[in-house]
Design an enzyme around this catalytic site. Structure first.
Site, short mmCIF file in Angstrom:
data_model
loop_
_atom_site.label_atom_id
_atom_site.label_comp_id
_atom_site.label_asym_id
_atom_site.label_seq_id
_atom_site.Cartn_x
_atom_site.Cartn_y
_atom_site.Cartn_z
N PHE A 8 9.91 1.96 -0.17
CA PHE A 8 10.78 0.91 -0.48
C PHE A 8 11.31 0.81 -1.63
O PHE A 8 10.80 1.47 -2.75
CB PHE A 8 9.87 -0.47 -0.67
CG PHE A 8 9.37 -1.02 0.86
CD1 PHE A 8 9.92 -0.59 1.96
CD2 PHE A 8 8.87 -2.18 0.60
CE1 PHE A 8 9.47 -1.25 3.03
CE2 PHE A 8 8.45 -3.05 1.94
CZ PHE A 8 8.68 -2.49 3.05
N GLU A 65 14.08 10.58 9.21
CA GLU A 65 13.68 11.94 8.66
C GLU A 65 14.03 13.22 9.55
O GLU A 65 14.10 14.09 8.86
CB GLU A 65 12.16 11.74 8.59
CG GLU A 65 11.57 12.63 7.50
CD GLU A 65 9.95 12.37 7.30
OE1 GLU A 65 9.51 11.69 7.75
OE2 GLU A 65 9.51 13.33 6.39
N HIS A 73 -0.83 4.13 7.45
CA HIS A 73 0.05 4.36 6.23
C HIS A 73 -0.50 3.66 4.93
O HIS A 73 -0.83 2.48 4.72
CB HIS A 73 1.38 3.64 6.56
CG HIS A 73 2.49 3.78 5.48
ND1 HIS A 73 2.41 4.46 4.17
CD2 HIS A 73 3.83 3.29 5.48
CE1 HIS A 73 3.26 4.59 3.63
NE2 HIS A 73 4.40 3.68 4.12
N HIS A 75 6.88 12.32 6.27
CA HIS A 75 6.61 10.68 5.88
C HIS A 75 6.47 10.14 6.98
O HIS A 75 5.48 8.98 6.98
CB HIS A 75 7.74 10.36 5.04
CG HIS A 75 7.76 8.86 4.69
ND1 HIS A 75 6.73 8.36 3.92
CD2 HIS A 75 8.48 7.80 5.09
CE1 HIS A 75 6.75 7.10 3.60
NE2 HIS A 75 7.95 6.71 4.40
N CYS A 122 5.82 3.94 -1.39
CA CYS A 122 5.05 4.82 -0.50
C CYS A 122 5.15 6.30 -1.07
O CYS A 122 4.41 7.36 -0.79
CB CYS A 122 5.58 4.82 0.64
SG CYS A 122 5.82 3.17 1.58
N LYS A 129 -0.27 10.29 8.93
CA LYS A 129 -0.22 8.59 9.19
C LYS A 129 -0.72 8.38 10.46
O LYS A 129 -1.30 7.37 10.75
CB LYS A 129 0.91 7.89 8.72
CG LYS A 129 1.49 8.23 7.32
CD LYS A 129 2.66 7.38 6.90
CE LYS A 129 3.11 7.52 5.54
NZ LYS A 129 3.69 8.60 5.29
#
Lengths: 266, 405
Positions: B393, B308, B334, B297, B157, B329
């Site tokens: 990831f 976060e 996403h 994010h 991402c 998002k």
């Protein structure tokens, strides 16, 4: 940021770094099974057993190559915390995808393993190596297809110089020969997973070098890796057409990158 | 940072669930509209998550043969659309043979997506390695007649931020004169939707698609996937100045650190993400109090949003309650590999339109995400410095700083 200027190539933009350590690992299915359990050549090089349980064959070979390079360089016990990792797998996950497609066809949505995406995406090899070596610098995947090694060398060198890192592990992986997987999603018969690890570091000053001898260097001229390195990658990884195919892609006609490099260097 | 090495954004191209142009994207973003719907195009009745932000059709770029375009994989269509639109917007399209234009795009799972699409259409390409002789990025570069190097990168991402950082380095090293950078993903496929669903990462609020992506809200239950991409034209400030180009922003700073913890689960130790944000601010020559907007994010997962929020609290200290934060998002879903690039575009929107895009569906903020939220409606603001966080990831934590020029 100051590119290292080579006076013989005064009209080109040249960036150079040193290959401070390297190793190549080739493993067939049986060896891979053992390496998956014990990837490191030394007892302390043992990441948690779960780390490689679902990893792709190329990831196992790539991590083992890094461990081998560490041993060859006498770097056991060294800390790579602030290094970067750039991995360029080639067609990662083809055998696993065969199995996944068959299971999806048979079982539908619930048959898709949650491990498929985390372990077969372009960043999976670099992420796993970062975790195994406890590297906290940047990690990312590059390429994924036929031109992956060249793309990887560009990206790794730009990362090393641009971010002023102490070093970058450049890891290239593939299956060779890249034959069709069998219907069960196993590696092609007679095929090996190959991992090649290059520890790229800035070129030291003469004072920093001391009595250590010269090491192999990687040069990037106007965004093109030097032919010697590409030739070595071709040989080690069984990628006979890397330079020619990449040369075509980059609009250099039928000329190989050796010719392009020589032309620009002249 | 040497001001002589500054790299500016001079063109954008995009397609997202909120629109196929930058103007449409910006309009819908600031209107707080959701692009999430029930998935169309394949049967999702057995999928745990049945909603997503989809691109139904990618427009064919002007001058491209529509028949040839229709034969391309959807991801390649998206790459061509975004790259062409960005070059046209920057004024380089007609003059692209005069300069060496490179390309760095975040592309996370090109071959998996390609093999899946082929197999579901009855093909056997996954069994035919001899036919996989050119990557989409190489083909795109050739089709657009670009002469510089082209690289696809993936940090999941965070890929878009990696791409922008690489392109900035390439320009500063002199490898290219101009560089396309961004990311594209068409991840809403039967197997990817199933894979993420089985990972229990996705929202199961299937009956309320537009309310499903709700970052920082107490009722959030996972993220919602989306298709899309954004590509930018980057060039040295000096070149942009000489040709009087329209300038969107400076790519001013970048930081990246890895968790080295788990391939999927974010590290409970906030230090790597914290270090990435601090590194980006340092690279941009900014202090935390200089930041006018943070595009978080925040994906709408229970664990990730809290992690976060802790990072932002640590970075901004007492200033955290004055720095506006939103997660777009909530509207786009996403976009995975493309998320960071599209969120950089959201930052440009804030700068250009003088308004902060909201986090929609934020009706009951999680007390563990105690931030200065831009909740539900856009807010007017003069944004000079914007920060975009993207984590992925593989443990990648990245932060991009954009500055108005």
């Amino acid at each position: 940021m100051k590119p290292c200027n080579d006076q013989s190539l005064a009209h080109s933009c040249v960036v150079s770094c040193e290959v401070a350590a390297d190793a190549v690992v080739r493993a067939g299915p049986e060896t891979l099974a053992e390496l998956r359990r014990h990837p490191g050549p030394a007892p302390h090089m043992s990441p948690p057993a779960s780390l490689l349980k679902h990893a792709d064959e190329q990831t196992v070979a790539g991590l083992c190559a890094v461990y081998q390079a560490i041993v060859r360089a006498g770097w056991q016990g060294a800390c790579f915390r602030d290094w970067g990792v750039v991995a360029a797998p080639r067609f990662l996950g083809r055998p696993a995808m065969v199995a996944a497609l068959q299971r999806f066809a048979a079982e539908g949505a619930w048959g898709v393993s949650p491990h498929l995406i985390p372990h077969r995406s372009l960043h999976s090899v670099s992420g796993t190596i970062s975790q195994a070596l406890q590297i906290h610098g940047p990690n990312f995947g590059v390429g994924g297809g036929p031109g992956g090694p060249l793309e990887g060398l560009l990206a790794a060198t730009a990362l090393l110089i641009g971010k002023q890192l102490p070093g970058v592990w450049m890891v290239l992986t593939c299956l060779s020969p890249e034959g069709p997987p069998d219907e069960a999603g196993q590696m092609p018969s007679g095929s090996q997973a190959i991992g090649m690890a290059l520890a790229l570091t800035p070129i030291p000053s003469p004072q920093e070098r001391g009595d250590k001898g010269d090491r192999q260097r990687l040069h990037i001229v106007d965004g093109i890796p030097d032919a010697a390195m590409l030739a070595r990658i071709e040989e080690e990884m069984g990628l006979a057409t890397l330079r020619r195919s990449v040369g075509k892609v980059r609009r250099f006609g039928e000329a190989s990158l050796i010719d392009v490099f020589a032309e620009r260097a002249s | 940072m040497n001001p002589g090495n500054a790299v500016w954004i001079t063109g954008v191209g995009t397609a997202t669930p909120l629109g196929h142009t930058y103007a449409a994207f910006a309009d819908h973003l600031l209107a707080g509209r959701s692009g999430i719907e029930r998935v169309q195009g394949f049967d999702v009745s057995e999928h745990p998550c049945q909603i997503a932000g989809q691109l139904r059709e990618v427009p064919c770029p002007c001058g491209t043969d529509p028949v040839e375009f229709s034969r391309l994989h959807r991801l390649e269509q998206l790459m061509r659309w975004c790259c062409t639109a960005a070059l046209r917007d920057a004024g380089w399209w007609e003059r692209r043979s005069e300069v060496r234009i490179g390309m760095v795009l975040g592309i996370g799972a090109e071959w998996l997506e390609f093999w899946e699409a082929d197999a579901l259409a009855g093909g056997r390409r996954v069994y035919q390695p001899e036919r996989d002789c050119e990557s989409m990025i190489a083909r795109t570069c050739r089709a657009l007649d670009l002469s510089g190097p082209a690289v696809s990168v993936s940090a999941a991402c965070a890929s878009g931020n990696v791409a922008l950082s690489q392109a900035r380095h390439w320009l500063q090293l002199g490898w290219v004169d101009v560089c396309l950078a961004g990311a594209c993903d068409m991840a809403v496929t039967p197997m990817a939707l199933a894979g993420f669903g089985n990972l229990r990462a996705l929202s199961r609020r299937n009956d309320e698609p537009q309310a499903a992506s709700r970052p920082f809200d107490r009722q959030r239950d996972g993220f919602v996937m989306g298709d899309g991409g954004a590509v930018f034209v980057l060039e040295p400030a000096g070149l942009a100045r000489r040709r009087s180009a329209h300038v969107y922003a400076e790519v001013a700073g970048y930081g990246a650190r890895s968790d080295a913890f788990n391939m999927v689960i974010p590290s409970p130790n906030p230090e790597p993400a914290l270090a990435a944000v601090r590194e980006a601010l340092r690279d941009a020559g900014c202090n935390p109090e200089d930041v006018d907007y943070v595009n978080a994010h925040a994906t709408s997962t229970p664990v990730g949003d809290i992690a976060e929020a802790r990072v932002l609290t640590a970075v901004f200290g007492s200033h955290v309650h004055r720095v506006p934060v939103s997660s777009t998002k909530s509207m786009t879903g996403h976009l995975l590999t493309a998320a960071a690039a599209v969120e950089a575009l959201a930052c440009l929107t804030a700068m250009e339109r003088g308004a902060l895009p909201p986090t929609i569906n934020l009706h009951e903020p999680d007390p563990e995400c105690n931030l200065c939220h831009v909740a539900n409606e856009a807010q007017p603001a003069n944004v000079r410095v914007a920060v975009s966080n993207s984590f992925g990831f593989g443990g990648s934590n990245t932060c991009l700083v954009l500055k108005a020029v």
